[in-house]
Scaffold this motif. Structure first.
Motif, mmCIF file in Angstrom:
data_model
loop_
_atom_site.group_PDB
_atom_site.id
_atom_site.type_symbol
_atom_site.label_atom_id
_atom_site.label_comp_id
_atom_site.label_asym_id
_atom_site.label_seq_id
_atom_site.Cartn_x
_atom_site.Cartn_y
_atom_site.Cartn_z
ATOM 1 N N VAL A 2 1.286 2.218 6.655
ATOM 2 C CA VAL A 2 2.396 2.777 7.413
ATOM 3 C C VAL A 2 1.903 3.117 8.814
ATOM 4 O O VAL A 2 0.984 3.933 8.978
ATOM 5 C CB VAL A 2 2.964 4.032 6.731
ATOM 6 N N VAL A 3 2.517 2.488 9.825
ATOM 7 C CA VAL A 3 2.065 2.635 11.208
ATOM 8 C C VAL A 3 3.123 3.378 12.017
ATOM 9 O O VAL A 3 4.310 3.039 11.987
ATOM 10 C CB VAL A 3 1.799 1.253 11.849
ATOM 11 N N ASP A 4 2.674 4.408 12.741
ATOM 12 C CA ASP A 4 3.528 5.138 13.676
ATOM 13 C C ASP A 4 3.657 4.298 14.945
ATOM 14 O O ASP A 4 2.672 4.032 15.635
ATOM 15 C CB ASP A 4 2.882 6.493 13.996
ATOM 16 N N THR A 5 4.887 3.859 15.271
ATOM 17 C CA THR A 5 5.066 2.941 16.404
ATOM 18 C C THR A 5 5.001 3.643 17.750
ATOM 19 O O THR A 5 4.974 2.987 18.780
ATOM 20 C CB THR A 5 6.400 2.188 16.283
ATOM 21 N N ALA A 6 4.990 4.978 17.775
ATOM 22 C CA ALA A 6 4.839 5.694 19.046
ATOM 23 C C ALA A 6 3.382 5.793 19.465
ATOM 24 O O ALA A 6 3.058 5.735 20.654
ATOM 25 C CB ALA A 6 5.452 7.094 18.946
ATOM 26 N N THR A 7 2.484 5.912 18.477
ATOM 27 C CA THR A 7 1.073 6.145 18.797
ATOM 28 C C THR A 7 0.139 5.063 18.275
ATOM 29 O O THR A 7 -1.003 4.965 18.721
ATOM 30 C CB THR A 7 0.618 7.486 18.200
ATOM 31 N N GLY A 8 0.577 4.282 17.295
ATOM 32 C CA GLY A 8 -0.295 3.289 16.677
ATOM 33 C C GLY A 8 -1.147 3.851 15.553
ATOM 34 O O GLY A 8 -1.947 3.128 14.964
ATOM 35 N N ARG A 9 -0.969 5.118 15.212
ATOM 36 C CA ARG A 9 -1.750 5.700 14.115
ATOM 37 C C ARG A 9 -1.301 5.123 12.780
ATOM 38 O O ARG A 9 -0.111 4.983 12.514
ATOM 39 C CB ARG A 9 -1.584 7.226 14.080
ATOM 40 N N VAL A 10 -2.271 4.805 11.941
ATOM 41 C CA VAL A 10 -1.971 4.396 10.574
ATOM 42 C C VAL A 10 -1.912 5.671 9.736
ATOM 43 O O VAL A 10 -2.925 6.320 9.487
ATOM 44 C CB VAL A 10 -3.035 3.422 10.026
ATOM 45 N N LEU A 11 -0.695 6.035 9.293
ATOM 46 C CA LEU A 11 -0.493 7.312 8.632
ATOM 47 C C LEU A 11 -0.780 7.264 7.140
ATOM 48 O O LEU A 11 -1.163 8.270 6.543
ATOM 49 C CB LEU A 11 0.952 7.787 8.852
ATOM 50 N N GLN A 12 -0.538 6.126 6.533
ATOM 51 C CA GLN A 12 -0.728 6.012 5.096
ATOM 52 C C GLN A 12 -1.276 4.637 4.750
ATOM 53 O O GLN A 12 -1.015 3.650 5.439
ATOM 54 C CB GLN A 12 0.610 6.201 4.355
ATOM 55 N N ASN A 13 -2.037 4.587 3.673
ATOM 56 C CA ASN A 13 -2.535 3.338 3.098
ATOM 57 C C ASN A 13 -2.332 3.497 1.593
ATOM 58 O O ASN A 13 -3.139 4.116 0.907
ATOM 59 C CB ASN A 13 -4.013 3.145 3.465
ATOM 60 N N VAL A 14 -1.210 2.969 1.085
ATOM 61 C CA VAL A 14 -0.714 3.352 -0.229
ATOM 62 C C VAL A 14 -0.704 2.163 -1.187
ATOM 63 O O VAL A 14 -0.298 1.061 -0.818
ATOM 64 C CB VAL A 14 0.712 3.936 -0.115
ATOM 65 N N GLN A 15 -1.122 2.432 -2.386
ATOM 66 C CA GLN A 15 -1.036 1.462 -3.475
ATOM 67 C C GLN A 15 0.177 1.820 -4.336
ATOM 68 O O GLN A 15 0.263 2.917 -4.867
ATOM 69 C CB GLN A 15 -2.297 1.510 -4.338
ATOM 70 N N PRO A 16 1.166 0.918 -4.478
ATOM 71 C CA PRO A 16 2.322 1.243 -5.317
ATOM 72 C C PRO A 16 1.943 1.320 -6.788
ATOM 73 O O PRO A 16 1.009 0.641 -7.243
ATOM 74 C CB PRO A 16 3.290 0.090 -5.057
ATOM 75 N N GLY A 17 2.656 2.154 -7.532
ATOM 76 C CA GLY A 17 2.456 2.239 -8.969
ATOM 77 C C GLY A 17 2.964 0.989 -9.664
ATOM 78 O O GLY A 17 3.629 0.143 -9.059
#
Length: 462
Positions: free
Chosen positions: A206-221
């Motif tokens: 999940v990338v914040d398009t204002a800053t470029g920070r990757v907020l989450q790196n998630v594995q779905p159940g």
């Protein structure tokens, strides 16, 4: 025989107007369009970019004047996509299975910027994104202003999905409702969402398009599908029980990992009921999604806070939706209702056929009808007709003052107010784009979200 030979060799033409009809195109609508042109191939897409129309074809892209239809330039390319708004549009073009792309000026075709390493490009009204990979697990996402030459930010991604090639490959968001004879890209480029979900090796970044920070790196159940909508990460669980699928939606704030809302029992149409395996993104647009209640009624849900923005009556069917409006077909299929989501009430109605389709754009709601075959554009807030066309053509692109329609290789431009379909607005109005008319183009709908939360947060932060 002499007459035939002389005519065939061009020495003398005894029927000077006989062949005129061969090159003359029949008008593709009534009332007639402002201009009509035959392009080199069947258009894959058409987009209004400022004062031009960008026509994407199988192996080339061309630009035409929005005022006259005259061709301005042509460029060999396998794909093309428009970024930027009405005042700063650009055209990104490239070739399939070849790294890199060029950013062209829509009026002149001149190259404003070029890249020889990117494998995919995403185009928005306010941003252009690309991704480069130096290795299978080492990629960089970059963000540019549409006409910018230096990245605003960069973000690391550990690879990209194998299907992410060329222009606007699918990310994990919503899928729009479709309609016959209305192109899926009729609205043109949209504002970039606050967050984007990139699928990478079964995980979602999940990338914040204002800053470029990757907020989450998630594995779905095992029973989950993930989607990024309205600034939230949605975890959609579907489990089989008693011969049916049971759905639970959990919305997470990616910045904190905290759950902010939850709904159970709403079917987002992500599963195909073969063991409740979810293979599709939920339906919706921008910051809203569409669900089906256990009693079969359709609902529009705010992705940001989970509010029900619209709940249809029994038998009603959603035709189109965005952050502000919904177009609904009545249960008897004889009426289209225009609803404003912020107040959840019907603003207008109009007669419609059982096979009517519709789409919402920033400038107009487009309705396609059959028997008789027509294209209609109305103001989405009031339902006031902007134009009514008797035509079998498709709606390809909508702009501030009119739309592009097409049939086969023929495309044409119609201005709002063509013919007698638009009554003068109450209290008069400024001169409009149609000579002698009084139509005022509807304002851009903006991108503040259903609750104005995106713009309000920017103000609070300032």
């Amino acid at each position: 025989m002499t007459v035939v030979i002389l005519a065939a060799t061009g020495v003398w033409n005894p029927f000077p107007t006989m062949w005129d009809w061969v090159d003359r195109s029949e008008p593709i609508s009534e009332p007639d369009v402002v201009w009509q042109q035959r392009v080199g191939g069947t258009p894959k897409s058409a987009t209004i970019a400022g004062d031009t129309v960008i026509v994407e074809q199988r192996t080339r892209v061309e630009a035409r004047s929005l005022a006259t239809g005259t061709q301005l330039w042509e460029h060999k390319a396998d794909w093309a996509a428009v970024a930027g708004g009405d005042r700063d549009p650009v055209v990104a073009v490239g070739k399939l299975l070849v790294k890199g792309y060029e950013v062209l000026d829509p009026t002149t075709g001149a190259v404003r910027r070029s890249d020889d390493r990117a494998v995919a490009v995403w185009t928005y009204r306010d941003l252009l994104l690309d991704v480069r990979c130096v290795a299978a697990t080492d990629c960089t996402l970059r963000a540019f202003e549409p006409r910018g030459t230096q990245p605003l930010w960069t973000a690391f991604l550990p690879g990209v999905h194998s299907g992410m090639l060329a222009d606007n490959p699918e990310l994990l968001g919503t899928r729009r409702l479709g309609a016959p004879r209305i192109d899926g890209g009729v609205a043109g480029p949209e504002e970039v969402p606050p967050l984007l979900g990139f699928p990478v090796d079964g995980r979602v970044h999940v990338v914040d398009t204002a800053t470029g920070r990757v907020l989450q790196n998630v594995q779905p159940g095992r029973d989950e599908r993930l989607a990024v909508i309205g600034g939230r990460l949605l975890r959609i669980a579907a489990t089989s029980r008693d011969g049916t699928c049971n759905f639970v939606i959990s919305a997470v704030d990616p910045a904190t990992g905290r759950e902010v809302w939850r709904r159970a029992g709403v079917n987002l149409r992500t599963a195909d009921y073969a063991g409740c395996v979810q293979r599709q993104d939920p339906q919706g647009a921008r910051n809203v999604l569409i669900g089906v209640a256990p009693d079969g009624r359709e609902a529009v849900i705010d992705g940001y806070d989970g509010r029900l923005l619209h709940v249809g009556a029994d038998g009603e069917r959603l035709l189109a939706v965005d952050d502000r409006y919904a177009l609904v077909r009545s249960a008897d299929k004889r009426t289209i209702l225009g609803r404003e989501l912020s107040v959840d009430r019907t603003g207008w109605t109009r007669p419609a056929g059982g096979k009517s389709g519709a789409a919402l754009t920033p400038y107009a709601a487009v309705i396609a009808e059959e028997k008789p075959s027509r294209l209609i554009a109305v103001d989405p807030r009031t339902g006031r007709e902007l134009v009514v066309l008797r035509t079998a053509a498709n709606a390809l692109a909508v702009g501030p003052n009119g739309m592009i329609i097409g049939e086969g290789r023929e495309i044409g431009y119609v201005r709002w107010g063509a013919g007698d379909s638009v009554p003068p607005p109450a209290g008069g109005g400024a001169p409009g784009p149609n000579p002698g008319g009084t139509y005022l183009p509807p304002s851009d709908q903006g991108s503040c979200g259903p609750k104005n939360e995106l713009c309000q947060s920017a103000k609070d932060g300032g």
